[in-house]
Design a protein around this motif. Structure first.
Motif, PDB file in Angstrom:
ATOM      1  N   VAL A  40    -109.396 -46.305-133.402  1.00  0.00           N
ATOM      2  CA  VAL A  40    -108.560 -46.599-132.231  1.00  0.00           C
ATOM      3  C   VAL A  40    -107.175 -46.965-132.748  1.00  0.00           C
ATOM      4  CG1 VAL A  40    -108.253 -48.012-130.173  1.00  0.00           C
ATOM      5  CG2 VAL A  40    -110.564 -47.522-130.997  1.00  0.00           C
ATOM      6  N   PHE A 292    -110.691 -50.574-122.354  1.00  0.00           N
ATOM      7  CA  PHE A 292    -111.482 -50.947-123.521  1.00  0.00           C
ATOM      8  C   PHE A 292    -112.961 -50.671-123.288  1.00  0.00           C
ATOM      9  CE2 PHE A 292    -108.201 -54.217-125.212  1.00  0.00           C
ATOM     10  CZ  PHE A 292    -107.679 -53.280-126.084  1.00  0.00           C
ATOM     11  N   GLN A 295    -113.660 -47.024-123.739  1.00  0.00           N
ATOM     12  CA  GLN A 295    -113.680 -46.646-125.152  1.00  0.00           C
ATOM     13  C   GLN A 295    -114.999 -47.069-125.804  1.00  0.00           C
ATOM     14  OE1 GLN A 295    -109.712 -47.394-127.200  1.00  0.00           O
ATOM     15  NE2 GLN A 295    -109.214 -48.143-125.154  1.00  0.00           N
ATOM     16  N   LEU A 356    -107.231 -58.281-127.185  1.00  0.00           N
ATOM     17  CA  LEU A 356    -108.068 -57.633-128.198  1.00  0.00           C
ATOM     18  C   LEU A 356    -109.462 -58.244-128.356  1.00  0.00           C
ATOM     19  CD1 LEU A 356    -105.342 -56.997-130.927  1.00  0.00           C
ATOM     20  CD2 LEU A 356    -106.344 -55.323-129.355  1.00  0.00           C
ATOM     21  N   THR A 377    -115.838 -49.394-136.988  1.00  0.00           N
ATOM     22  CA  THR A 377    -114.600 -48.978-136.333  1.00  0.00           C
ATOM     23  C   THR A 377    -113.374 -49.507-137.064  1.00  0.00           C
ATOM     24  OG1 THR A 377    -115.744 -48.984-134.185  1.00  0.00           O
ATOM     25  CG2 THR A 377    -113.337 -49.053-134.128  1.00  0.00           C
ATOM     26  N   ILE A 379    -109.451 -50.326-135.980  1.00  0.00           N
ATOM     27  CA  ILE A 379    -108.509 -50.468-134.874  1.00  0.00           C
ATOM     28  C   ILE A 379    -107.144 -50.794-135.461  1.00  0.00           C
ATOM     29  CG2 ILE A 379    -107.934 -51.710-132.760  1.00  0.00           C
ATOM     30  CD1 ILE A 379    -110.966 -52.510-132.675  1.00  0.00           C
ATOM     31  N   TYR A 381    -103.307 -51.760-134.686  1.00  0.00           N
ATOM     32  CA  TYR A 381    -102.515 -52.356-133.602  1.00  0.00           C
ATOM     33  C   TYR A 381    -101.145 -52.698-134.180  1.00  0.00           C
ATOM     34  CZ  TYR A 381    -101.138 -55.654-129.856  1.00  0.00           C
ATOM     35  OH  TYR A 381    -100.485 -56.303-128.831  1.00  0.00           O
TER      36      TYR A 381
END
Length: 454
Positions: A40, A292, A295, A356, A377, A379, A381
């Motif tokens: 992501v 979110f 996802q 988050l 995962t 992520i 940001y």
């Protein structure tokens, strides 16, 4: 049961989460899944208060200490304390490809930044269709590891987008609307409406009239697969039944929330955002959480492994009362370098980051094999802007969350040497994700050790 098993009914197709019933003798679907972390990439636009000279001294974005003994309390990242073992902070990197390279580009930082965030290439100044920047990180990953899933990647956003025509300073609007580029000249469309994203994931087809009737009667997509679902559940073991029931409950809960938003927005009551589609909540937090959840559902069923998510727009005048300040976003970002102004913008940054943990909680609650989805995962940001008041692109905010199939250690603050391109960090992320053969990315001139504790 094959991994790509679907529950299918009239105008509905529901992919299933990983189940024990899918594990063949000697080699499990769980093991195969470990080969491709989920990705992501989230852009929160226009820098951070902690990238201002005074804000940096106060550690409003990155903590004072590097390594793993850092204190998050002064920073905008304080809400991530509970997830510090999943947190990699990368500070002091620059996005120089977003800077002007000729006099006629001066002033166009808003209209270069987003296009540069995941490409680290300099956008061509044009208001026509001959746009050009670079292929984005998420699409490079999707091209290599996203082809086995029904949807190679999805692009989501929160703010309104308008990809037609020019915006300002000689730049096409698509540059500020898109962070995902399939090729240097191919920006990918973004989805703002949770209803559209939901129906893309779960194959809700039929005619426009049938879809309208389904929404009017508030029928669930689960109604269309109930017969096949009952038959399949009768063949599952107890743990699989619990796992499947939880997944289907999550689908129905997201669907109900979308229905409630649509009903409220179509009731005739005055909306805060009258221009937004009926499926878009007026509440920023509600909208972000829905996206979110969508996802997380997609990852649970391996419908896609790649999302990009644009959570803002540089010129937005949206207010976030829950942050503690009622200043609109863009005016707050131009804080003049004053202590009060910087603190107001810091409150907004802190509020954005506080979205988050909801996503992290959701991913951590999804079990897949012997670990959870947050372990699987990565992520990203961050922002391609640094000090928003000056429109510079130096010392930009960037963090990484998750373990990426346990390839990231977490609990570390890495401060790059002065002048380090953010592209170095992005290249290192690509290597972590499995794109080991990539030697350069954008304006990179090296890599960073993302697990460094020194």
């Amino acid at each position: 049961m094959p991994r790509r098993h679907f529950l299918q009914g009239m105008s509905a197709t529901i992919a299933l989460p990983y189940l024990d019933a899918m594990i063949p003798t000697g080699r499990g679907a769980f093991g195969a899944a470990k080969l491709a972390p989920r990705l992501v990439a989230i852009e929160m636009v226009h820098g951070a208060a902690g990238c201002n000279e005074w804000g940096a001294k106060m550690n409003m974005w990155s903590p004072a200490a590097t390594g793993n003994q850092f204190d998050l309390s002064p920073t905008a990242l304080t809400s991530l304390e509970q997830y510090r073992n999943y947190l990699t902070i990368i500070s002091n990197t620059d996005v120089r490809e977003a800077e002007p390279t000729s006099p006629n580009e001066i002033g166009g930082d808003h209209f270069r930044s987003s296009a540069t965030f995941l490409t680290h290439m300099h956008p061509k100044q044009t208001e026509g269709s001959d746009v050009k920047v670079g292929t984005s990180l998420d699409q490079m990953y999707a091209r290599r590891f996203g082809q086995e899933t029904p949807i190679p990647s999805m692009q989501l956003c929160i703010e309104n987008v308008d990809q037609a025509g020019g915006c300002a300073y000689g730049y096409a609007c698509v540059y500020t609307d898109s962070i995902s580029w399939a090729s240097p000249s191919e920006p990918l469309p973004v989805i703002r409406d949770p209803r559209v994203a939901f129906e893309k994931l779960f194959g809700v087809g039929g005619t426009s009239a049938e879809r309208a009737e389904r929404r009017r009667t508030r029928r669930s997509i689960l109604d269309f697969v109930s017969g096949e679902m009952s038959t399949m559940k009768s063949m599952l073991g107890p743990e699989d039944k619990v796992r499947l029931d939880r997944y289907l409950t999550d689908i129905r809960e997201v669907e109900r929330r979308i229905q409630r938003v649509e009903a409220r927005n179509m009731s005739g009551e005055v909306r805060e955002m009258p221009e937004a589609p009926a499926g878009v909540p007026d509440s920023f937090a509600e909208h972000v959480k829905l996206m979110f959840d969508i996802q997380a559902l997609a990852f649970a069923a391996d419908i896609t492994r790649v999302f990009s998510f644009k959570m803002g727009r540089d010129g937005s005048s949206r207010t976030y009362p829950e942050s503690g300040t009622d200043k609109p976003f863009h005016p707050a970002s131009h804080h003049g370098g004053t202590e009060r102004g910087v603190r107001d913008f810091h409150m907004i940054n802190k509020y954005h980051v506080s979205m988050l943990p909801y996503f992290l909680d959701k991913l951590k609650s999804i079990q897949e094999g012997d670990s959870n989805m947050l372990d699987k995962t990565m992520i990203i940001y961050g922002s391609p802007m640094g000090d928003s008041n000056l429109h510079n692109h130096r010392r930009c905010p960037l963090i990484v969350l998750g373990k990426a199939e346990n390839r990231l250690a977490g609990n570390v603050h890495i401060k790059a040497p002065d002048g380090t391109p953010m592209a170095n960090a992005m290249l290192s992320m690509m290597h972590t994700l499995g794109l080991d053969d990539m030697t350069t990315f954008g304006d990179s001139n090296g890599t960073l050790n993302l697990s460094a504790h020194a």
